[in-house]
Scaffold this active site. Structure first.
Site, PDB file in Angstrom:
ATOM      1  N   ASP A 111     -44.547  33.302  55.813  1.00 49.78           N
ATOM      2  CA  ASP A 111     -44.003  32.133  55.287  1.00 49.78           C
ATOM      3  C   ASP A 111     -44.946  31.004  55.786  1.00 49.78           C
ATOM      4  O   ASP A 111     -45.012  30.581  56.890  1.00 49.78           O
ATOM      5  CB  ASP A 111     -42.770  32.077  56.062  1.00 49.78           C
ATOM      6  CG  ASP A 111     -41.574  31.191  55.259  1.00 49.78           C
ATOM      7  OD1 ASP A 111     -42.191  30.409  54.507  1.00 49.78           O
ATOM      8  OD2 ASP A 111     -40.517  31.013  55.549  1.00 49.78           O
ATOM      9  N   CYS A 167     -40.928  28.162  48.786  1.00 49.71           N
ATOM     10  CA  CYS A 167     -40.438  29.750  49.422  1.00 49.71           C
ATOM     11  C   CYS A 167     -39.695  30.034  48.385  1.00 49.71           C
ATOM     12  O   CYS A 167     -39.950  31.281  47.814  1.00 49.71           O
ATOM     13  CB  CYS A 167     -39.572  29.326  50.633  1.00 49.71           C
ATOM     14  SG  CYS A 167     -40.197  28.467  51.909  1.00 49.71           S
ATOM     15  N   HIS A 211     -33.572  33.879  51.303  1.00 52.18           N
ATOM     16  CA  HIS A 211     -33.453  32.497  50.537  1.00 52.18           C
ATOM     17  C   HIS A 211     -33.512  32.572  49.079  1.00 52.18           C
ATOM     18  O   HIS A 211     -34.003  31.676  48.262  1.00 52.18           O
ATOM     19  CB  HIS A 211     -34.865  31.964  51.175  1.00 52.18           C
ATOM     20  CG  HIS A 211     -35.208  30.680  51.144  1.00 52.18           C
ATOM     21  ND1 HIS A 211     -36.285  29.796  51.304  1.00 52.18           N
ATOM     22  CD2 HIS A 211     -34.035  29.686  50.816  1.00 52.18           C
ATOM     23  CE1 HIS A 211     -35.907  28.453  51.111  1.00 52.18           C
ATOM     24  NE2 HIS A 211     -34.506  28.232  50.904  1.00 52.18           N
TER      25      HIS A 211
HETATM   26 CA   LIG Z   1     -42.617  29.254  52.455  1.00 50.45          CA
END
Ligand SMILES: [Ca+2]
Length: 445
Positions: free
Chosen positions: A36, A75, A130
């Site tokens: 990430d 993301c 997410h």
């Molecule tokens: Ca990210």
């Protein structure tokens, strides 16, 4: 001679058939490790020099390094693209899903784990989701995962697992009170999933570290080797080292379970590094996370499958994370029963046989509709540059000569602008609006 035919021909056909009948390839285990917010040039194998990443480096050396691997600038849309094989322009997931926002990856989408599960796979998500959690229907266990462990939101405190005072650490979508540093917990759970893999069933393991996203936190011991680095960069270095250690544990678990030879391991970041030059390094690439410049959307990536991907392969052809969806389904022998059009293309010939990119043009969607970039060959066109959606403001770069996107050639190469703009205009014809719904709407209800 003719009298021999009735005997000889069936025998010949029988032998020929036996020789030609392909041995069904065993379904590979698939481990996708997603970092990430990792900078393009922070891992050693991709040009990093000041942070030690021995396990990521070994993984890349044992397989292929993907030097022009594209994702989305933030993301959620990257995760949606991986799990559907479809661009944000088609899923409607252009931006991030905020905690408690009443939307997520649209329920009409058939996900990669759903398709692999139908093909006989055991499926597990370990780490960050997410893609929506406000309604149970959006949660991982309802989107194809047999096992879930980790966080639903975009980021949490690495030690308390809280976001704004709310616990976001879950096992099979129920609250988990496991204690520890999330990078350690994710690596531990991933190794457990490998150890406890169901016999006779291939495994799809999606390991989505929340590292190295902020908040920048790491146990002090990881800071010791990085005393020469300053400020947040030092903490970030420790976080990356901890993640690399976790990757090493996952690879060791595959070896110990005897799964190394029949497992495809893929690694990439979900977007480029934020605050390049201060926190992350995107090397020669311009800008970083949340932009469509190379620093936002071109990420370090690798893939290893012993005996199938030649060790030491370096791929410079442009590929996109949407390409893994059809590629993995094909390798798994899964019926490609995706009811919606897939944007990804089979990247296997590019990865293993030196073939050209399967795309004449790649679409890179911004965080809102209408802002996009097109990559075609050496050229890249930004439309709505500066975030002005649908505007005629364009920037054109030749990445072969100008990787850092410094010299805007739009004025001097109008024919190239028209050519790439045509790809953008075609993409716009099927683009859907953003599915984003604000958090406030949930509170009013
Ligand atoms: Ca990210």
């Amino acid at each position: 001679m003719r009298s021999l035919l009735p005997v000889a021909l069936p025998l010949f056909l029988c032998l020929a058939f036996a020789a030609a009948a392909p041995t069904p390839a065993p379904q590979p285990n698939i481990v996708y490790i997603l970092a990430d917010d990792l900078g393009y040039a922070d891992a050693g194998f991709n040009g990093g020099t000041d942070i030690k990443t021995p396990h990521l480096d070994q993984l890349a050396r044992d397989g292929a390094m993907l030097k022009s691997f594209y994702v989305q600038p933030v993301c959620s849309p990257t995760r949606a693209a991986l799990l559907t094989g479809r661009y944000p322009a088609h899923t409607g997931v252009y931006g991030v899903v905020r905690p408690n926002a009443p939307w997520g990856l649209p329920l009409a989408e058939r996900t990669l784990p759903q398709a692999l599960r139908d093909a006989g796979y055991e499926t597990a998500l370990v780490g960050k989701w997410h893609l929506g959690e406000s309604d149970a229907a959006y949660r991982p266990t309802r989107r194809g995962f047999d096992h879930q462990y980790g966080l639903w939101f975009g980021n949490i405190d690495y030690f308390t697992h809280l976001r704004d005072g709310v616990l976001d650490w879950h096992r099979n979508d129920e609250p988990s009170h496991d204690e520890g540093y999330t990078t350690h917990l994710i690596a531990l759970e991933a190794t457990r999933r490998i150890r406890e893999k169901k016999p006779g069933q291939p495994l799809f393991l999606y390991v989505a570290f929340n590292a190295v996203h902020d908040p920048h936190q790491v146990p002090d011991s990881y800071l010791v080797p990085y005393a020469h680095l300053e400020g947040v960069r030092r903490t970030y270095a420790g976080m990356l080292a901890a993640m690399d250690e976790g990757v090493g544990q996952i690879l060791a678990a595959l070896d110990q379970a005897g799964l190394r030879e029949n497992t495809l391991v893929i690694f990439s970041s979900d977007n480029g590094g934020p605050q390049p030059g201060k926190v992350t390094s995107n090397g020669p690439l311009r800008a970083g996370k949340a932009t469509l410049y190379e620093g936002g959307v071109r990420v370090c990536a690798s893939a290893r499958w012993p005996g199938r991907i030649p060790a030491g392969t370096v791929v410079h052809e442009p590929l996109h994370i949407v390409d893994w969806f059809p590629t993995l389904l094909k390798l798994a022998g899964a019926p490609s029963a995706q009811p919606l059009p897939v944007d990804g293309r089979d990247l296997w010939p590019t990865l293993t046989q030196g073939a050209k990119s399967p795309h004449a043009a790649l679409l890179l969607c911004g965080t809102q509709p209408g802002v996009a970039a097109i990559r075609a060959g050496d050229w890249k066109l930004h439309v709505g540059a500066g975030g002005k959606k649908g505007s005629d403001q364009v920037e054109l770069y030749n990445l072969a000569r100008d990787l850092g996107e410094k010299n805007n050639l739009a004025a001097t190469h109008p024919e190239k602008v028209r050519e790439l703009r045509a790809h953008y205009d075609r993409a716009q014809q099927t683009a859907v609006p953003s599915g984003e719904k604000p958090v406030a709407a949930a509170k009013k209800k």
